[in-house]
Scaffold this active site. Structure first.
Site, mmCIF file in Angstrom:
data_model
loop_
_atom_site.group_PDB
_atom_site.id
_atom_site.type_symbol
_atom_site.label_atom_id
_atom_site.label_comp_id
_atom_site.label_asym_id
_atom_site.label_seq_id
_atom_site.Cartn_x
_atom_site.Cartn_y
_atom_site.Cartn_z
ATOM 1 N N GLU A 49 27.639 6.898 -76.363
ATOM 2 C CA GLU A 49 27.170 7.171 -77.728
ATOM 3 C C GLU A 49 26.403 5.984 -78.293
ATOM 4 O O GLU A 49 25.546 6.148 -79.161
ATOM 5 C CB GLU A 49 28.369 7.462 -78.649
ATOM 6 C CG GLU A 49 29.085 8.768 -78.340
ATOM 7 C CD GLU A 49 30.423 8.895 -79.055
ATOM 8 O OE1 GLU A 49 30.930 10.017 -79.100
ATOM 9 O OE2 GLU A 49 30.960 7.884 -79.548
ATOM 10 N N GLY A 92 36.168 18.416 -81.567
ATOM 11 C CA GLY A 92 36.507 19.779 -81.190
ATOM 12 C C GLY A 92 36.458 20.690 -82.406
ATOM 13 O O GLY A 92 36.942 20.335 -83.488
ATOM 14 N N GLU A 95 39.324 9.324 -84.255
ATOM 15 C CA GLU A 95 39.095 8.031 -84.933
ATOM 16 C C GLU A 95 38.823 8.117 -86.438
ATOM 17 O O GLU A 95 39.089 7.148 -87.164
ATOM 18 C CB GLU A 95 37.874 7.298 -84.297
ATOM 19 C CG GLU A 95 38.035 6.899 -82.848
ATOM 20 C CD GLU A 95 37.715 8.030 -81.879
ATOM 21 O OE1 GLU A 95 37.008 8.973 -82.289
ATOM 22 O OE2 GLU A 95 38.178 7.984 -80.721
ATOM 23 N N ASP A 120 33.226 21.052 -78.226
ATOM 24 C CA ASP A 120 34.130 22.014 -77.575
ATOM 25 C C ASP A 120 34.937 22.714 -78.669
ATOM 26 O O ASP A 120 34.817 22.364 -79.842
ATOM 27 C CB ASP A 120 35.072 21.278 -76.598
ATOM 28 C CG ASP A 120 35.902 20.220 -77.319
ATOM 29 O OD1 ASP A 120 35.450 19.072 -77.400
ATOM 30 O OD2 ASP A 120 36.992 20.552 -77.825
HETATM 31 N N1 ADE Z 1 36.619 14.905 -79.343
HETATM 32 C C1 ADE Z 1 35.848 15.883 -78.808
HETATM 33 N N2 ADE Z 1 36.573 16.997 -78.582
HETATM 34 C C2 ADE Z 1 37.846 16.711 -78.974
HETATM 35 C C3 ADE Z 1 39.059 17.437 -78.976
HETATM 36 N N3 ADE Z 1 39.102 18.695 -78.522
HETATM 37 N N4 ADE Z 1 40.160 16.826 -79.456
HETATM 38 C C4 ADE Z 1 40.125 15.567 -79.913
HETATM 39 N N5 ADE Z 1 38.997 14.815 -79.926
HETATM 40 C C5 ADE Z 1 37.864 15.396 -79.466
#
Ligand code: ADE
Length: 229
Positions: free
Chosen positions: A14, A80, A171, A194
Site C-alpha cells: 500500500e 471487508g 487498524e 472482500d
Molecule cells: N482487511 C481486509 N479484509 C478484511 C477482513 N475481512 N477482516 C479484517 N480486516 C480486513
C-alpha cells in the site's frame, strides 16, 4: 502553522506506490518502522507502513505525532464488506470508527474519554472529493476495527449485532483513538477487498480484488486528498 500530513498504511504494497509519488524523499527508521518524509500533493508528508493490527497502528501514529510533528493523520487501506452499501473496489471513508473487540468502556476511562471516534469533517469531505476526482466510488460510513481477519459468517454476524459497521479492518479505531489522544484530525479510507466471509481469502487470492491495482489507485487518491487538505 505549516501542515504536515502523516500518511499511513498497514502493508508494504500500500505504501510503495505512494512513496514513488513523493518528491524530496528522505528515510528515517524509528521503533522498527521506516518513515519516508517528502512532498506529495503539494504538502509536506511523512509516510509509513505501520504493519497490521491495532498495536502497530497506534505506535506509528504516536511517532508521526510526536517525532515528526504531523498535524493531520491519513490512513489508507483495505477492508471487508459488512453492510453491502458499496461493492468490491469501492471506498468507505470513515465517519464513525469503533473497536469491535477489546473493552471500549474501559479504554474511555482515560483521555480522550471516547468509546468511539469521529474522523475530521473537513478531511472526510476532502477524501470523498479526492475519490470522486480519481473516478473511485466512495461513501461515508462506519468502520469497525479488531485484531483479527474476519473470514466467517458467524464472526461477521456477531460484529453486526455489536456495532453494525459498513466494513471491518484491523487498524482504524486505534489510529483514530491515538490521533484524538494527540488532538490531531484524522481520516480513514478503506477500499473494500472482500465480504468478510468464508470467500474472503479466495477473493483476495483469486484476484477478484487486485491489491496491486488498488494500491496504484489509492496512491492517486492519497495525492489528490493531500492537495485538498
Ligand atoms: N482487511 C481486509 N479484509 C478484511 C477482513 N475481512 N477482516 C479484517 N480486516 C480486513
Amino acid at each position: 502553522m505549516e501542515k504536515i500530513i502523516g500518511l499511513m498504511g498497514a502493508m508494504p504494497d500500500e505504501i510503495a506506490p505512494i512513496a514513488a509519488r513523493m518528491a524530496q524523499r528522505a528515510e528515517e527508521k524509528i521503533g522498527g518502522v521506516t518513515f519516508t518524509t517528502g512532498v506529495i500533493g503539494g504538502k509536506r508528508a511523512v509516510l509509513c507502513c505501520a504493519g497490521m493490527g491495532k498495536a502497530q497502528a497506534a505506535a506509528a501514529v504516536q511517532l508521526l505525532a510526536t517525532h515528526f510533528g504531523a498535524t493531520h493523520i491519513v490512513f489508507s487501506g483495505i477492508a471487508g464488506n459488512v453492510s453491502g452499501r458499496v461493492g468490491v473496489g469501492d471506498v468507505i471513508v470513515g465517519g464513525e470508527v469503533v473497536y469491535h473487540d477489546g473493552e471500549p468502556r474501559m479504554f474511555a476511562e482515560t483521555y480522550p474519554h471516547l468509546q468511539s471516534f469521529h474522523c475530521d469533517e473537513g478531511m472526510i469531505a476532502a477524501a470523498l472529493d479526492a475519490c470522486r476526482a480519481c473516478g473511485v466510488t466512495a461513501v461515508r460510513g462506519k468502520i469497525a476495527t479488531g485484531d483479527c481477519f474476519v473470514g466467517d459468517r458467524a464472526t461477521k454476524a456477531a460484529i453486526v449485532a455489536k456495532c453494525a459497521p459498513d466494513c471491518v479492518e484491523m487498524e482504524g479505531a486505534a489510529v483514530a483513538h491515538i490521533a484524538a489522544k494527540n488532538d490531531l484530525p484524522c481520516v480513514i479510507l478503506r477500499a473494500i477487498s472482500d465480504n468478510a466471509d468464508e470467500a474472503g481469502f479466495e477473493k483476495l487470492v483469486v484476484k477478484q480484488f487486485d491489491v496491486a491495482d488498488y494500491c496504484e489507485t489509492a496512491a492517486r487518491v492519497s495525492a489528490a486528498l493531500l492537495e485538498r487538505i
